[in-house]
Design a protein around this motif. Structure first.
Motif, PDB file in Angstrom:
ATOM      1  N   PRO A 145       7.409 -70.479-109.861  1.00 25.55           N
ATOM      2  CA  PRO A 145       8.487 -70.739-110.820  1.00 25.55           C
ATOM      3  C   PRO A 145       9.532 -69.624-110.812  1.00 25.55           C
ATOM      4  CG  PRO A 145       6.512 -70.006-111.959  1.00 25.55           C
ATOM      5  CD  PRO A 145       6.116 -70.219-110.526  1.00 25.55           C
ATOM      6  N   ILE A 146      10.761 -69.998-111.119  1.00 23.81           N
ATOM      7  CA  ILE A 146      11.880 -69.051-111.200  1.00 23.81           C
ATOM      8  C   ILE A 146      12.315 -68.961-112.657  1.00 23.81           C
ATOM      9  CG2 ILE A 146      14.217 -68.497-110.403  1.00 23.81           C
ATOM     10  CD1 ILE A 146      13.691 -70.323-107.993  1.00 23.81           C
ATOM     11  N   PHE A 147      12.369 -67.748-113.185  1.00 24.02           N
ATOM     12  CA  PHE A 147      12.800 -67.532-114.556  1.00 24.02           C
ATOM     13  C   PHE A 147      14.131 -66.778-114.571  1.00 24.02           C
ATOM     14  CE2 PHE A 147       8.232 -68.017-114.849  1.00 24.02           C
ATOM     15  CZ  PHE A 147       8.039 -68.724-116.028  1.00 24.02           C
ATOM     16  N   VAL A 148      14.891 -66.978-115.625  1.00 22.93           N
ATOM     17  CA  VAL A 148      16.136 -66.238-115.839  1.00 22.93           C
ATOM     18  C   VAL A 148      16.124 -65.684-117.257  1.00 22.93           C
ATOM     19  CG1 VAL A 148      18.658 -66.367-116.000  1.00 22.93           C
ATOM     20  CG2 VAL A 148      17.460 -67.611-114.200  1.00 22.93           C
ATOM     21  N   ASN A 149      16.488 -64.424-117.384  1.00 24.59           N
ATOM     22  CA  ASN A 149      16.543 -63.789-118.691  1.00 24.59           C
ATOM     23  C   ASN A 149      17.503 -64.532-119.613  1.00 24.59           C
ATOM     24  OD1 ASN A 149      17.622 -61.810-120.776  1.00 24.59           O
ATOM     25  ND2 ASN A 149      16.021 -60.570-119.833  1.00 24.59           N
ATOM     26  N   GLN A 150      17.126 -64.672-120.875  1.00 24.91           N
ATOM     27  CA  GLN A 150      17.931 -65.428-121.828  1.00 24.91           C
ATOM     28  C   GLN A 150      19.329 -64.823-121.995  1.00 24.91           C
ATOM     29  OE1 GLN A 150      16.041 -66.210-125.557  1.00 24.91           O
ATOM     30  NE2 GLN A 150      17.886 -67.007-126.525  1.00 24.91           N
ATOM     31  N   LYS A 151      19.447 -63.499-121.908  1.00 25.44           N
ATOM     32  CA  LYS A 151      20.754 -62.861-122.057  1.00 25.44           C
ATOM     33  C   LYS A 151      21.707 -63.296-120.948  1.00 25.44           C
ATOM     34  CE  LYS A 151      19.045 -58.765-124.500  1.00 25.44           C
ATOM     35  NZ  LYS A 151      18.926 -57.280-124.476  1.00 25.44           N
ATOM     36  N   ILE A 152      21.174 -63.504-119.751  1.00 21.53           N
ATOM     37  CA  ILE A 152      21.998 -63.979-118.637  1.00 21.53           C
ATOM     38  C   ILE A 152      22.428 -65.412-118.893  1.00 21.53           C
ATOM     39  CG2 ILE A 152      21.993 -64.557-116.178  1.00 21.53           C
ATOM     40  CD1 ILE A 152      20.146 -62.207-115.709  1.00 21.53           C
ATOM     41  N   VAL A 153      21.514 -66.224-119.397  1.00 22.58           N
ATOM     42  CA  VAL A 153      21.844 -67.614-119.724  1.00 22.58           C
ATOM     43  C   VAL A 153      22.974 -67.661-120.755  1.00 22.58           C
ATOM     44  CG1 VAL A 153      20.986 -69.760-120.732  1.00 22.58           C
ATOM     45  CG2 VAL A 153      19.535 -68.444-119.170  1.00 22.58           C
ATOM     46  N   ASP A 154      22.883 -66.802-121.768  1.00 24.03           N
ATOM     47  CA  ASP A 154      23.898 -66.782-122.819  1.00 24.03           C
ATOM     48  C   ASP A 154      25.279 -66.445-122.266  1.00 24.03           C
ATOM     49  OD1 ASP A 154      21.918 -67.370-124.630  1.00 24.03           O
ATOM     50  OD2 ASP A 154      21.632 -65.287-125.281  1.00 24.03           O
ATOM     51  N   VAL A 155      25.328 -65.603-121.237  1.00 22.54           N
ATOM     52  CA  VAL A 155      26.606 -65.123-120.701  1.00 22.54           C
ATOM     53  C   VAL A 155      27.133 -66.001-119.567  1.00 22.54           C
ATOM     54  CG1 VAL A 155      27.723 -63.215-119.481  1.00 22.54           C
ATOM     55  CG2 VAL A 155      26.169 -62.730-121.379  1.00 22.54           C
ATOM     56  N   SER A 156      26.239 -66.449-118.686  1.00 22.55           N
ATOM     57  CA  SER A 156      26.679 -67.044-117.419  1.00 22.55           C
ATOM     58  C   SER A 156      26.492 -68.549-117.294  1.00 22.55           C
ATOM     59  CB  SER A 156      25.929 -66.370-116.246  1.00 22.55           C
ATOM     60  OG  SER A 156      26.160 -64.975-116.233  1.00 22.55           O
ATOM     61  N   ALA A 157      25.640 -69.151-118.096  1.00 20.85           N
ATOM     62  CA  ALA A 157      25.347 -70.579-117.932  1.00 20.85           C
ATOM     63  C   ALA A 157      26.477 -71.443-118.472  1.00 20.85           C
ATOM     64  CB  ALA A 157      24.043 -70.930-118.632  1.00 20.85           C
ATOM     65  N   TYR A 158      26.740 -72.539-117.791  1.00 21.66           N
ATOM     66  CA  TYR A 158      27.715 -73.522-118.258  1.00 21.66           C
ATOM     67  C   TYR A 158      27.304 -74.898-117.743  1.00 21.66           C
ATOM     68  CZ  TYR A 158      29.682 -73.032-113.549  1.00 21.66           C
ATOM     69  OH  TYR A 158      29.852 -72.995-112.190  1.00 21.66           O
ATOM     70  N   SER A 159      27.914 -75.921-118.303  1.00 21.06           N
ATOM     71  CA  SER A 159      27.554 -77.292-117.962  1.00 21.06           C
ATOM     72  C   SER A 159      28.443 -77.817-116.844  1.00 21.06           C
ATOM     73  CB  SER A 159      27.690 -78.199-119.189  1.00 21.06           C
ATOM     74  OG  SER A 159      27.459 -79.546-118.823  1.00 21.06           O
TER      75      SER A 159
END
Length: 280
Positions: A145-159
């Motif tokens: 499995p690949i995980f991503v830190n939540q702080k990165i998701v908050d900054v970099s993720a988009y739809s």
């Protein structure tokens, strides 16, 4: 360079609730697709599990080729670097338990690979610092499995489904606008012959053969050619602005690119009309 936009590879139990909650403050992601920007290389879109949010991670040609090869289950005559790592680890009874994209510093992602070894019926886990591109390649090879830190998701993720207007209205809409601009410049790059194509091909070979002095010289030559080509200079400037999250600047440069294309088209039409008059 080949791209991939198909079914995502399996990642062990990535879809199980036990895995998604295993690391507090992290999200499970899956490689959604691999695309190519006009001048900045390839990007892997990591999709959050059970969500339409993605995180773009830029990677090199070699890492992209290695990832696509493994996803498509293609073989090579001799083992590539990531295949050699997998074979060596398996020979030592070591596996990849999981990987994690841990932080974002100065627009650079950091990652960790968590190795697991069973020694005398005791499991030993070791964390090793890695580039995300290598970590993702190893995860795909081991089905980890690949995980991503939540702080990165908050900054970099988009739809990817988000619709964007012509202007960067606010920070919340900026990622969607950035994606639209990225798609537009990719299309623009396909309409124009890249003057550095042959140089980039030689560069890829030089890097593969570890001829680093030649690679450095070729990079300098690519930079020189781009600097003298206004169209591709603009594309590189736009991609750099997007990478640095300077969305307003990227939008302005994109408008300039549109105007440059329009003026070039008008010039081509004028030349064509003159030729027709001469032929008449």
């Amino acid at each position: 360079m080949e791209t991939w936009d198909g079914e995502r590879p399996g990642h062990g139990n990535a879809g199980d609730a036990s895995v998604t909650t295993k690391l507090t403050g992290s999200f499970v992601v899956l490689p959604e697709k691999v695309g190519r920007t006009a001048n900045q290389g390839h990007v892997i879109f990591l999709k959050l599990f059970s969500s339409d949010l993605v995180i773009p991670v830029f990677v090199g040609d070699f890492e992209c080729t290695a990832l696509i090869k493994e996803i498509n289950k293609r073989t090579t005559a001799r083992p590539m670097t990531h295949d050699l790592m997998k074979n060596s680890l398996q020979a030592l009874s070591v596996t990849v338990a999981r990987v994690k994209v841990t932080k974002l510093v100065d627009n650079t992602y950091y990652a960790s690979i968590f190795y697991l070894k069973t020694d005398q019926q005791q499991e030993i886990e070791v964390e090793v610092d890695a580039r995300p591109s290598d970590a993702i390649n190893m995860a795909v090879r081991f089905g980890a499995p690949i995980f991503v830190n939540q702080k990165i998701v908050d900054v970099s993720a988009y739809s990817l489904r988000a619709e964007a207007g012509p202007q960067v209205a606010n920070e919340a809409s900026a990622p969607a606008v950035a994606f639209d601009i990225a798609k537009a410049i990719q299309a623009a790059g396909q309409r124009h012959l890249d003057p550095t194509t042959h140089l980039r091909a030689h560069l890829a070979v030089a890097v593969q053969e570890e001829r680093y002095e030649d690679a450095s010289r070729l990079r300098d030559e690519i930079d020189r050619v781009i600097a003298t080509d206004r169209f591709h200079s603009l594309i590189v400037a736009i991609e750099k602005a997007l990478e640095d999250r300077r969305y307003d600047e990227a939008a302005q440069l994109h408008e300039e690119l549109i105007q440059l294309e329009a003026s070039e088209d008008a010039g081509d039409l004028s030349v064509e009309n003159n030729h027709r008059k001469q032929d008449a």
